[in-house]
Motif scaffolding. Sequence first.
Motif, PDB file in Angstrom:
ATOM      1  N   PRO B 374      39.104  33.799  42.256  1.00  0.00           N
ATOM      2  CA  PRO B 374      40.357  33.116  41.198  1.00  0.00           C
ATOM      3  C   PRO B 374      39.588  33.244  40.139  1.00  0.00           C
ATOM      4  O   PRO B 374      39.127  33.874  38.784  1.00  0.00           O
ATOM      5  CB  PRO B 374      40.296  31.787  42.016  1.00  0.00           C
ATOM      6  N   LEU B 375      37.827  33.561  39.848  1.00  0.00           N
ATOM      7  CA  LEU B 375      37.366  33.474  39.109  1.00  0.00           C
ATOM      8  C   LEU B 375      37.901  35.359  38.264  1.00  0.00           C
ATOM      9  O   LEU B 375      37.706  35.518  37.109  1.00  0.00           O
ATOM     10  CB  LEU B 375      35.804  33.354  39.063  1.00  0.00           C
ATOM     11  N   ARG B 378      41.175  35.084  36.995  1.00  0.00           N
ATOM     12  CA  ARG B 378      41.727  34.162  36.330  1.00  0.00           C
ATOM     13  C   ARG B 378      42.162  34.574  34.284  1.00  0.00           C
ATOM     14  O   ARG B 378      42.994  34.315  34.484  1.00  0.00           O
ATOM     15  CB  ARG B 378      40.650  33.082  35.820  1.00  0.00           C
ATOM     16  N   ASP B 379      41.762  35.721  34.042  1.00  0.00           N
ATOM     17  CA  ASP B 379      41.720  36.788  33.028  1.00  0.00           C
ATOM     18  C   ASP B 379      41.907  37.572  33.127  1.00  0.00           C
ATOM     19  O   ASP B 379      42.676  38.958  32.167  1.00  0.00           O
ATOM     20  CB  ASP B 379      40.485  36.382  32.039  1.00  0.00           C
TER      21      ASP B 379
END
Lengths: 336, 449
Positions: B374-375, B378-379
């Motif tokens: 997810p990290l 995320r962006d």
Amino acid sequence: MTIFGLGPHGERASPPERVTLLPQDITAARAKKLRVAIVMHTLESDWARHVVQGIIGTLGECGAIVIDVVDCNFSSKAQIDALDRLRGDNPDAIISLPVNNTAVTNAHLAVSGAGIKLVLIDNAPTGMLPGKDYVSLVSADNFGLGEIAAELLSAGLPQGASAGMLAYDSDFFATNEREIAFSRWMEINRPDVAVKTARFSTIDSAGNEAVQLISDHSEILGLFVVWDTPCVKVISAVSKRNPDMPITTVDLGQEMTESLAKGVPVIGIAGQRPFQQGEAVAHTTITALLDRPCPDWIALPGLTVSRSNVVESYQAIWRKAVSRHILVQLKVLSNK
Amino acid sequence: MNTDKSAPKRQRRKGRQRNSEAATASLVAILNHVRLSEATTRHELERVSEYGRAIIADRLAILSELVLVSESETGVATGGRAPRLVQFTKDRARLVVVTLDQSAIGVGLADLQGKLIMEHHEAINIANQTLTADRVCTLINWLMTRQPKIPNLWGISISVPGPVLTDPNIPFLLETPNFLPNWDNSGFVEALMQRFKVPVWMHSNVETMTMGELNGGAGIGQQTMLFIKVGQRIGAGLVSNGKPYHGAAGAVGLIGQLPVTSDDTTGSLDAMAGASMIKAKGIKAAQSGESAYLAELLEREKNITAVEVCQAAQMGDSVSTEIVVQSGRLIGGVVATLANMLNPQLIVFAGSIAQTNDILLASIRETVYGASHPLVTRDLRILRSQMGNSAALLGAAGIAVSALFEPVFLKDWILLGTPTQHPDFVYGLETLNSITRQADDEAQAPPSS
């Protein structure tokens, strides 16, 4: 559908069917009460008038109001002024045919920068990108048109002759493609034919350029002009010297139809489908305004038009019957 | 062809003698400050270069005589007289840029800032190297006829499919490096050098397109970007800290060689998910009648390409959609591994397959987002390139500009006014011409008894 050329950034062509509108799309478009402006390089040619007819009619079916149709008369300044003015009117979309490759780029970028959907016809200035700076480019397969014109002219060129090409001096995607394709076709299929090129910067100068080219190269026995409006000037200038010199061009305008029916000097036409192109432009515009993705480049194939199929080609392109005297000339009707 | 008439002969002025050799280092530094827009006035040049006013004035006079900078325009006054703007003469000469793809070539002209002025692309099968090389030369000649006011050509930068292994320390090529099996011993670079009398550079498509995307596409301003090209071959380019990453030998991103498994079959990513596989599956579906759409297309066109299968998917053909989705899943799996390792801000997909199809991109996105931490996602943005093959041309132009104005190379030609007079290039070209003459003489000599 075979498309021979690639797009301005090397894109593969998408067919117009990719932007077909379903009844629910038309209903959704009607609900939006859309406003669209059209900025053309010229409205003087038969091709341009048919494209605009196709756009306006199709937008009308979708409930979109055309707020202006601008004739830029091939002038960069006129186009920049028109785009700046129309930007102030804040339409939902502007449909534009950029008159050249560099001078009008910033004016077009300002349109998309203002959040107005920009759909291009026939020319995408270098540096502008589809999906970012404009929605899509909708054009004919101009590379294919150049090949068709070369093949048609080849039939009228004896062994070892030279072909003269009247190319457009402005850096313009559509005419560049035709010019390159014409030369390439001759190089591959008629290596005995040398292609001599002259460039005209305005339509009115095309005739003089053609005369000069023929004077400089007496071995030229056939001409290709990159579209029909300058071809009219070329025919007029060249006919005094050599009325039977075979000529091919792009677009089945009224004068070209008459000449083709007569059999001289025009022996073939690489025909565009302007009305269908206009419809595709309108469909692309509506698709973009419904926030759906559009292909980068939509292309329509060319038509090979010779004396033998000029009547049906005229009907397909002009959407009306040819005049009686042409039918008589072609011996479809007797002259009674 | 390279007459370079716009560079006037330098005339010695009255006054203090100028030690031109000693001035070279400062000339190079000042030209590059101006070229990179780090300074636009004499005052700014003094500040960024730390040279005194007299040296700046002297060096700008030399650069003006060489038509490398211009001070003809004035800037905005900030109190007092408006300053003269010091501008790089980007139209002093042109660069030709070429891209070869498996089924297309592109050519373009760029200015000395690497901006594309014009371009043209056409379909061709580059397996026929003689035909392709001739076509490239014809199109370069055509491009130059379209720029009659700027006849000077300063270099040709080529983008090719496949890695190009060259010594990173040589300023330009003197022979054709290996880049495709059937182009070995083609003499392509040598022919271009001899015909156009300019330096030639060659880099892989993935490298040039990554650079093009960074300079003019979605990658503008990005610090960490992955660029994936999907065609017959699948390759990756990496931007790290805002700069392209070259790897130890320039062979970065050969992800098409990675093994993947689908339906109990294992093969390379190129073979299992590239254009050849999409085409083969499309033809099979057409011949078996599994896809009525493709069957009709095959009957009419006598052939089906991967692009047409992708277009059929876009038009709603379910069999074509499944073919493309399967390809996307395999590519997405490999890209997810890269994303988890490199944590890019942006992944850009390009190439004929990726650019004709949103379904492929959707399938890749789904796989990458599903298989990544997810990290990492995320962006993360995953986009389709808007640049097409223009990215390769723009990137090739950027590479040529960097090579021409690289300080070590620049210092040896700056006082000569043109890189085509660089001593190493002149020597290399003379050597090449001598070898060619010798080979011609030997070919014409009667066989010895």
